[in-house]
Design an enzyme around this catalytic site. Sequence first.
Site, PDB file in Angstrom:
ATOM      1  N   ARG A  60     -22.347  23.458-107.191  1.00 26.40           N
ATOM      2  CA  ARG A  60     -22.065  24.641-108.032  1.00 26.40           C
ATOM      3  C   ARG A  60     -23.049  24.801-109.201  1.00 26.40           C
ATOM      4  O   ARG A  60     -22.751  25.462-110.191  1.00 26.40           O
ATOM      5  CB  ARG A  60     -20.635  24.632-108.556  1.00 26.40           C
ATOM      6  CG  ARG A  60     -19.611  24.643-107.450  1.00 26.40           C
ATOM      7  CD  ARG A  60     -18.253  25.083-107.923  1.00 26.40           C
ATOM      8  NE  ARG A  60     -17.325  24.994-106.809  1.00 26.40           N
ATOM      9  CZ  ARG A  60     -16.665  23.887-106.484  1.00 26.40           C
ATOM     10  NH1 ARG A  60     -16.824  22.787-107.193  1.00 26.40           N
ATOM     11  NH2 ARG A  60     -15.847  23.890-105.461  1.00 26.40           N
ATOM     12  N   LYS A  80     -34.223  35.734-110.811  1.00 22.39           N
ATOM     13  CA  LYS A  80     -33.951  36.138-109.424  1.00 22.39           C
ATOM     14  C   LYS A  80     -34.291  34.979-108.490  1.00 22.39           C
ATOM     15  O   LYS A  80     -35.402  34.436-108.551  1.00 22.39           O
ATOM     16  CB  LYS A  80     -34.807  37.348-109.033  1.00 22.39           C
ATOM     17  CG  LYS A  80     -34.226  38.669-109.478  1.00 22.39           C
ATOM     18  CD  LYS A  80     -34.999  39.801-108.835  1.00 22.39           C
ATOM     19  CE  LYS A  80     -34.497  41.142-109.272  1.00 22.39           C
ATOM     20  NZ  LYS A  80     -35.297  42.245-108.703  1.00 22.39           N
ATOM     21  N   GLU A 127     -49.964  42.459-110.575  1.00 23.49           N
ATOM     22  CA  GLU A 127     -48.632  42.481-111.205  1.00 23.49           C
ATOM     23  C   GLU A 127     -48.762  42.633-112.728  1.00 23.49           C
ATOM     24  O   GLU A 127     -47.885  43.195-113.371  1.00 23.49           O
ATOM     25  CB  GLU A 127     -47.825  41.221-110.861  1.00 23.49           C
ATOM     26  CG  GLU A 127     -47.394  41.110-109.401  1.00 23.49           C
ATOM     27  CD  GLU A 127     -46.224  42.031-109.009  1.00 23.49           C
ATOM     28  OE1 GLU A 127     -45.608  42.670-109.876  1.00 23.49           O
ATOM     29  OE2 GLU A 127     -45.953  42.102-107.797  1.00 23.49           O
ATOM     30  N   LYS A 182     -42.098  41.758-119.439  1.00 27.97           N
ATOM     31  CA  LYS A 182     -41.012  41.586-118.473  1.00 27.97           C
ATOM     32  C   LYS A 182     -39.738  41.104-119.175  1.00 27.97           C
ATOM     33  O   LYS A 182     -38.639  41.578-118.882  1.00 27.97           O
ATOM     34  CB  LYS A 182     -41.427  40.619-117.353  1.00 27.97           C
ATOM     35  CG  LYS A 182     -40.259  40.399-116.389  1.00 27.97           C
ATOM     36  CD  LYS A 182     -40.605  39.872-115.035  1.00 27.97           C
ATOM     37  CE  LYS A 182     -39.323  39.747-114.204  1.00 27.97           C
ATOM     38  NZ  LYS A 182     -39.526  39.223-112.875  1.00 27.97           N
ATOM     39  N   GLU A 232     -30.333  44.107-113.056  1.00 23.31           N
ATOM     40  CA  GLU A 232     -30.973  45.235-112.377  1.00 23.31           C
ATOM     41  C   GLU A 232     -29.991  46.359-112.047  1.00 23.31           C
ATOM     42  O   GLU A 232     -29.857  46.773-110.897  1.00 23.31           O
ATOM     43  CB  GLU A 232     -31.702  44.750-111.110  1.00 23.31           C
ATOM     44  CG  GLU A 232     -32.703  45.777-110.610  1.00 23.31           C
ATOM     45  CD  GLU A 232     -33.598  45.271-109.491  1.00 23.31           C
ATOM     46  OE1 GLU A 232     -33.946  44.093-109.477  1.00 23.31           O
ATOM     47  OE2 GLU A 232     -33.943  46.109-108.648  1.00 23.31           O
ATOM     48  N   ARG A 278     -34.230  47.588-115.191  1.00 22.59           N
ATOM     49  CA  ARG A 278     -35.027  46.552-114.513  1.00 22.59           C
ATOM     50  C   ARG A 278     -35.662  47.089-113.234  1.00 22.59           C
ATOM     51  O   ARG A 278     -36.660  46.545-112.753  1.00 22.59           O
ATOM     52  CB  ARG A 278     -34.158  45.314-114.238  1.00 22.59           C
ATOM     53  CG  ARG A 278     -34.959  44.154-113.696  1.00 22.59           C
ATOM     54  CD  ARG A 278     -34.211  42.853-113.777  1.00 22.59           C
ATOM     55  NE  ARG A 278     -34.969  41.789-113.142  1.00 22.59           N
ATOM     56  CZ  ARG A 278     -34.628  40.506-113.178  1.00 22.59           C
ATOM     57  NH1 ARG A 278     -33.544  40.129-113.835  1.00 22.59           N
ATOM     58  NH2 ARG A 278     -35.362  39.592-112.563  1.00 22.59           N
ATOM     59  N   ASN A 284     -40.037  47.612-110.141  1.00 22.83           N
ATOM     60  CA  ASN A 284     -40.378  47.878-108.734  1.00 22.83           C
ATOM     61  C   ASN A 284     -41.511  48.894-108.593  1.00 22.83           C
ATOM     62  O   ASN A 284     -41.779  49.340-107.472  1.00 22.83           O
ATOM     63  CB  ASN A 284     -39.143  48.384-107.986  1.00 22.83           C
ATOM     64  CG  ASN A 284     -38.083  47.310-107.885  1.00 22.83           C
ATOM     65  OD1 ASN A 284     -38.399  46.139-107.754  1.00 22.83           O
ATOM     66  ND2 ASN A 284     -36.828  47.708-107.992  1.00 22.83           N
ATOM     67  N   HIS A 303     -43.679  48.869-105.549  1.00 24.75           N
ATOM     68  CA  HIS A 303     -43.108  47.922-104.587  1.00 24.75           C
ATOM     69  C   HIS A 303     -42.375  48.599-103.432  1.00 24.75           C
ATOM     70  O   HIS A 303     -42.203  47.994-102.381  1.00 24.75           O
ATOM     71  CB  HIS A 303     -42.161  46.933-105.279  1.00 24.75           C
ATOM     72  CG  HIS A 303     -42.892  45.859-106.033  1.00 24.75           C
ATOM     73  ND1 HIS A 303     -43.726  46.134-107.087  1.00 24.75           N
ATOM     74  CD2 HIS A 303     -42.941  44.507-105.859  1.00 24.75           C
ATOM     75  CE1 HIS A 303     -44.240  45.006-107.549  1.00 24.75           C
ATOM     76  NE2 HIS A 303     -43.783  44.001-106.821  1.00 24.75           N
ATOM     77  N   HIS A 343     -43.739  46.989-100.304  1.00 26.95           N
ATOM     78  CA  HIS A 343     -42.981  46.138 -99.378  1.00 26.95           C
ATOM     79  C   HIS A 343     -43.049  46.695 -97.954  1.00 26.95           C
ATOM     80  O   HIS A 343     -43.151  45.934 -96.985  1.00 26.95           O
ATOM     81  CB  HIS A 343     -41.512  46.040 -99.806  1.00 26.95           C
ATOM     82  CG  HIS A 343     -41.296  45.097-100.956  1.00 26.95           C
ATOM     83  ND1 HIS A 343     -40.281  45.247-101.863  1.00 26.95           N
ATOM     84  CD2 HIS A 343     -41.976  43.993-101.346  1.00 26.95           C
ATOM     85  CE1 HIS A 343     -40.346  44.268-102.758  1.00 26.95           C
ATOM     86  NE2 HIS A 343     -41.363  43.503-102.478  1.00 26.95           N
ATOM     87  N   HIS A 402     -49.552  40.427-101.313  1.00 26.11           N
ATOM     88  CA  HIS A 402     -48.512  41.174-102.011  1.00 26.11           C
ATOM     89  C   HIS A 402     -49.114  42.128-103.071  1.00 26.11           C
ATOM     90  O   HIS A 402     -48.820  43.324-103.091  1.00 26.11           O
ATOM     91  CB  HIS A 402     -47.526  40.192-102.656  1.00 26.11           C
ATOM     92  CG  HIS A 402     -46.461  40.873-103.439  1.00 26.11           C
ATOM     93  ND1 HIS A 402     -45.487  41.633-102.840  1.00 26.11           N
ATOM     94  CD2 HIS A 402     -46.234  40.943-104.786  1.00 26.11           C
ATOM     95  CE1 HIS A 402     -44.686  42.133-103.779  1.00 26.11           C
ATOM     96  NE2 HIS A 402     -45.115  41.722-104.956  1.00 26.11           N
TER      97      HIS A 402
HETATM   98  N1  GLY Z   1     -39.733  40.905-109.584  1.00 22.20           N
HETATM   99  C1  GLY Z   1     -38.909  41.938-110.102  1.00 22.20           C
HETATM  100  C2  GLY Z   1     -37.773  41.444-110.952  1.00 22.20           C
HETATM  101  O1  GLY Z   1     -37.754  40.309-111.352  1.00 22.20           O
HETATM  102  O2  GLY Z   1     -36.868  42.194-111.208  1.00 22.20           O
END
Ligand code: GLY
Length: 366
Positions: free
Chosen positions: A122, A144, A186, A228, A238, A242, A246, A249, A253, A266
């Site tokens: 956990r 993330k 990025e 960021k 998000e 947030r 993207n 992206h 993607h 990428h």
């Molecule tokens: N890579 C995008 C984010 O962390 O939301």
Amino acid sequence: MTRFDLQLRHPTGETTISVGDGALGEGDAALETWVRQRRVFVISSAALLELHSQSLLTLSRQAAYWHLLEVPDGEDAKSIAIAERLWGEMLEAGAKRDSRIVAFGGGTVGDLAGFVAGCFMRGLEYVQLPTTLLAQVDAAIGGKTAVNLTQAKNSVGLFNHPWRVVADTRLLKTLPPAELRSGLMEVLKMAVISDAELFSVLERDLEGLLAGDPGTLAPVVAAAARAKIDIVERDPTERDERMLLNLGHTLGHALEAGLEYRSLRHGEAVGYGILFAVQLAERRGLPVEAAERIRRLVERFELPRMPALEVEPLIRLISRDKKVSEGGWRWVLPVDVGACEISTDLTETAIRRELTAYLEQLGTIS
Ligand code: GLY
């Protein structure tokens, strides 16, 4: 060494993000205390450990036990099967709830390690020691974590912030130039989203940054990380803002998947995605000077030529992307250099028309 210590406040606490040329190799007292007398599991790849294990030497001497858990390079690492293997190896090696996990690698290692740490007993504390530019400015920041299913990337995961991030730009010295370039895309993305000053720095210093000097890179990595952090602090899970991260992206993607992750890195796919976003944004009033500045800077990255692609498979991939929510298609579009908005009113028909024009103009439609 100039070192930048940034704070990220999130719903489960606070993460210090340290950036510097030599931030890891020259010792980090807080990190050393964190591992002292603990059982530590380092998730990394064989290639990286061979190149950079020296940077972990001081840290390893503080731990009670120092276990290396090797995983494959790239997306192959991000599977339930690999996570299960690591949980088994940790149990066999006597892992406890106060054991530590160290993610030492690029974005895929970080995503996997954060997931493994978040689920084991956990939740174990973990740190991110990102070794690629892409991970230093983006993947390692914001909590993330995920593994892939065969049907879709990143489809099983959780928000799980590391206790600490240490981004040592000296580790970037061994990155192939194309990977560095991909990571810098990025940085450009962050600049277009929210930092006009960082955009000017990229315009001024791009060639020097592409040359990979760790001292030149450190303040730029720190600026992108700070941009960021600001967004993640306001919207950690998000729900709205947030999603700005993207930018480039949604198409990026789809291009990566459409080309089976072979022809474009990428950051290169994101570069093509940003150019498409600029085209969409121009129709909605993005000033021509701003559009031209963004285009010129992306062009200086000298993106590799995109192989021929059909529009319909790309549209299908875009619709499957998780950023297309129940509420409709969402596109992140620049409104100026350093400011973007989320558009929800672009229809599939409009995107099909614009994408056809875009690929025709690139001469890559099939
Ligand atoms: N890579 C995008 C984010 O962390 O939301």
